[in-house]
Design a protein around this motif. Structure first.
Motif, PDB file in Angstrom:
ATOM      1  N   LYS A   1       1.021  -1.370  -0.002  1.00 34.35           N
ATOM      2  CA  LYS A   1       0.073   0.014  -0.104  1.00 34.35           C
ATOM      3  C   LYS A   1       0.960   1.404   0.056  1.00 34.35           C
ATOM      4  O   LYS A   1       0.631   2.239  -0.840  1.00 34.35           O
ATOM      5  N   LEU A   2       2.064   1.213   0.793  1.00 36.18           N
ATOM      6  CA  LEU A   2       2.918   2.467   0.723  1.00 36.18           C
ATOM      7  C   LEU A   2       3.532   2.578  -0.695  1.00 36.18           C
ATOM      8  O   LEU A   2       3.553   3.814  -1.095  1.00 36.18           O
ATOM      9  N   PHE A   3       4.108   1.298  -1.259  1.00 34.86           N
ATOM     10  CA  PHE A   3       4.715   1.520  -2.621  1.00 34.86           C
ATOM     11  C   PHE A   3       3.556   1.997  -3.585  1.00 34.86           C
ATOM     12  O   PHE A   3       3.825   2.722  -4.361  1.00 34.86           O
ATOM     13  N   SER A   4       2.345   1.636  -3.568  1.00 33.91           N
ATOM     14  CA  SER A   4       1.166   1.939  -4.366  1.00 33.91           C
ATOM     15  C   SER A   4       0.974   3.371  -4.203  1.00 33.91           C
ATOM     16  O   SER A   4       0.871   4.327  -5.336  1.00 33.91           O
ATOM     17  N   GLY A   5       0.817   3.997  -2.981  1.00 31.48           N
ATOM     18  CA  GLY A   5       0.836   5.511  -2.769  1.00 31.48           C
ATOM     19  C   GLY A   5       2.064   6.253  -3.466  1.00 31.48           C
ATOM     20  O   GLY A   5       1.767   7.254  -4.208  1.00 31.48           O
ATOM     21  N   GLN A   6       3.226   5.575  -3.272  1.00 35.13           N
ATOM     22  CA  GLN A   6       4.161   6.387  -4.017  1.00 35.13           C
ATOM     23  C   GLN A   6       4.559   6.306  -5.352  1.00 35.13           C
ATOM     24  O   GLN A   6       4.716   7.444  -5.964  1.00 35.13           O
ATOM     25  N   ALA A   7       3.923   5.364  -5.940  1.00 40.32           N
ATOM     26  CA  ALA A   7       3.682   5.223  -7.442  1.00 40.32           C
ATOM     27  C   ALA A   7       2.773   6.036  -7.732  1.00 40.32           C
ATOM     28  O   ALA A   7       2.802   6.626  -8.879  1.00 40.32           O
ATOM     29  N   ALA A   8       1.732   6.012  -7.359  1.00 40.04           N
ATOM     30  CA  ALA A   8       0.665   6.871  -7.795  1.00 40.04           C
ATOM     31  C   ALA A   8       0.993   8.278  -7.865  1.00 40.04           C
ATOM     32  O   ALA A   8       0.669   9.146  -8.478  1.00 40.04           O
ATOM     33  N   LYS A   9       1.665   8.788  -6.720  1.00 43.47           N
ATOM     34  CA  LYS A   9       2.235  10.143  -6.639  1.00 43.47           C
ATOM     35  C   LYS A   9       3.106  10.420  -7.913  1.00 43.47           C
ATOM     36  O   LYS A   9       3.132  11.393  -8.647  1.00 43.47           O
ATOM     37  N   THR A  10       4.167   9.487  -7.964  1.00 40.43           N
ATOM     38  CA  THR A  10       5.192   9.557  -9.017  1.00 40.43           C
ATOM     39  C   THR A  10       4.385   9.732 -10.586  1.00 40.43           C
ATOM     40  O   THR A  10       4.667  10.442 -11.332  1.00 40.43           O
ATOM     41  N   THR A  11       3.354   8.505 -10.792  1.00 40.59           N
ATOM     42  CA  THR A  11       2.880   8.773 -11.879  1.00 40.59           C
ATOM     43  C   THR A  11       1.847  10.107 -12.194  1.00 40.59           C
ATOM     44  O   THR A  11       1.897  10.399 -13.223  1.00 40.59           O
ATOM     45  N   PHE A  12       1.206  10.568 -11.187  1.00 41.65           N
ATOM     46  CA  PHE A  12       0.489  11.853 -11.236  1.00 41.65           C
ATOM     47  C   PHE A  12       1.283  12.972 -11.774  1.00 41.65           C
ATOM     48  O   PHE A  12       1.225  13.575 -12.603  1.00 41.65           O
ATOM     49  N   MET A  13       2.745  13.008 -10.952  1.00 44.06           N
ATOM     50  CA  MET A  13       3.385  14.001 -11.240  1.00 44.06           C
ATOM     51  C   MET A  13       4.174  13.916 -12.588  1.00 44.06           C
ATOM     52  O   MET A  13       4.246  14.995 -13.335  1.00 44.06           O
ATOM     53  N   LEU A  14       4.502  12.639 -13.437  1.00 48.15           N
ATOM     54  CA  LEU A  14       4.925  12.289 -14.575  1.00 48.15           C
ATOM     55  C   LEU A  14       3.886  12.682 -15.501  1.00 48.15           C
ATOM     56  O   LEU A  14       4.298  13.399 -16.491  1.00 48.15           O
ATOM     57  N   THR A  15       2.623  12.268 -15.320  1.00 46.58           N
ATOM     58  CA  THR A  15       1.716  12.724 -16.274  1.00 46.58           C
ATOM     59  C   THR A  15       1.292  14.039 -16.266  1.00 46.58           C
ATOM     60  O   THR A  15       1.068  14.535 -17.391  1.00 46.58           O
ATOM     61  N   LEU A  16       1.398  14.718 -15.168  1.00 44.43           N
ATOM     62  CA  LEU A  16       1.188  16.098 -15.224  1.00 44.43           C
ATOM     63  C   LEU A  16       2.126  17.023 -15.965  1.00 44.43           C
ATOM     64  O   LEU A  16       2.076  17.796 -17.028  1.00 44.43           O
ATOM     65  N   ALA A  17       3.712  16.389 -16.021  1.00 46.24           N
ATOM     66  CA  ALA A  17       4.532  17.219 -16.632  1.00 46.24           C
ATOM     67  C   ALA A  17       4.513  16.885 -18.066  1.00 46.24           C
ATOM     68  O   ALA A  17       4.428  17.520 -18.942  1.00 46.24           O
ATOM     69  N   VAL A  18       4.005  15.534 -18.345  1.00 46.82           N
ATOM     70  CA  VAL A  18       3.836  15.553 -19.776  1.00 46.82           C
ATOM     71  C   VAL A  18       2.521  16.184 -20.509  1.00 46.82           C
ATOM     72  O   VAL A  18       2.693  16.477 -21.681  1.00 46.82           O
ATOM     73  N   LEU A  19       1.551  16.377 -19.779  1.00 47.32           N
ATOM     74  CA  LEU A  19       0.345  17.238 -20.228  1.00 47.32           C
ATOM     75  C   LEU A  19       0.859  18.748 -20.364  1.00 47.32           C
ATOM     76  O   LEU A  19       0.214  19.231 -21.297  1.00 47.32           O
ATOM     77  N   PHE A  20       1.827  19.243 -19.506  1.00 45.57           N
ATOM     78  CA  PHE A  20       2.428  20.545 -19.680  1.00 45.57           C
ATOM     79  C   PHE A  20       3.148  20.585 -20.890  1.00 45.57           C
ATOM     80  O   PHE A  20       2.660  21.697 -21.748  1.00 45.57           O
ATOM     81  N   PHE A  21       3.889  19.547 -21.541  1.00 42.72           N
ATOM     82  CA  PHE A  21       4.645  19.345 -22.674  1.00 42.72           C
ATOM     83  C   PHE A  21       3.765  19.524 -23.607  1.00 42.72           C
ATOM     84  O   PHE A  21       3.801  20.022 -24.698  1.00 42.72           O
ATOM     85  N   LEU A  22       2.555  18.555 -23.654  1.00 38.25           N
ATOM     86  CA  LEU A  22       1.839  18.520 -24.841  1.00 38.25           C
ATOM     87  C   LEU A  22       0.897  19.928 -24.984  1.00 38.25           C
ATOM     88  O   LEU A  22       0.731  20.206 -26.114  1.00 38.25           O
TER      89      LEU A  22
END
Length: 198
Positions: free
Chosen positions: A91-112
């Motif tokens: 559950k801890l790893f899942s929360g960290q992965a979700a946060k990292t994925t959210f930040m990466l996706t936000l960065a990709v959306l800014f680029f697009l």
């Protein structure tokens, strides 16, 4: 997930392959064959229309159910994303992965967003249209459109394009599919990385 939703979801998933098959058949058959009253393809066309309409309604129902029902969303999307939370550590790893994925996706959306807003054109003009004797022109612009504009501007006939970037090179459907794939892949890669580090 109740029995109705489980049955509906299975019907939708199996129907997906049937819809793809019908799409391939319709792609290779001419419209004249399907409109011909004595052609067996006319019956296939009639059944296909009903199947497509039913599948579209199921898509809308399941999409709305995913948005508004938390338990249904957890049951379905956790299988699609290979999400497994068997203990506190996962559950801890899942929360960290979700946060990292959210930040990466936000960065990709800014680029697009920047790619879709910026306009760059490099072109040549005839000698009579030259500015200070130079026929090469570089134009930069920013375009923010919140609604899709169907009327394309008339191209200038006297210019010869060398390079032009005015919009994203892929369709909105392809972009949404890429973002869905990106979300699933980046989440699973983060989970794997966090699991290896532990």
């Amino acid at each position: 997930m109740n029995k109705f939703d489980r049955f509906f979801l299975k019907t939708y998933l199996y129907g997906f392959f049937f819809v793809i098959g019908l799409g391939i058949v319709f792609n290779y058959c001419g419209l004249d064959d399907m409109r011909n009253a004595v052609s067996p393809l006319r019956q296939v066309n009639n059944v296909g229309g009903f199947v497509f309409a039913s599948w579209m309604l199921m898509t809308m129902y399941l999409s709305l159910k995913l948005i508004f029902s938390g338990s249904f969303r957890d049951a379905v999307l956790s299988r699609i994303t290979f999400l497994k939370e068997r203990d506190e550590r996962e559950k801890l790893f899942s929360g960290q992965a979700a946060k990292t994925t959210f930040m990466l996706t936000l960065a990709v959306l800014f680029f697009l967003l920047s790619l879709s807003c910026f306009e760059v054109s490099v072109y040549r003009v005839p000698p009579e249209k030259a500015i200070n004797g130079k026929t090469g022109v570089l134009t930069l612009g920013v375009r923010l459109e919140l609604l899709k504009d169907r009327s394309a501007p008339a191209p200038e006939t006297f210019r010869r394009d060398i390079f032009s970037h005015t919009d994203l090179p892929i369709s909105s459907t392809a972009l949404i599919l890429l973002l869905i794939g990106w979300q699933i892949a980046s989440y699973n890669l983060c989970m794997r990385r966090f699991g290896i580090r532990s």
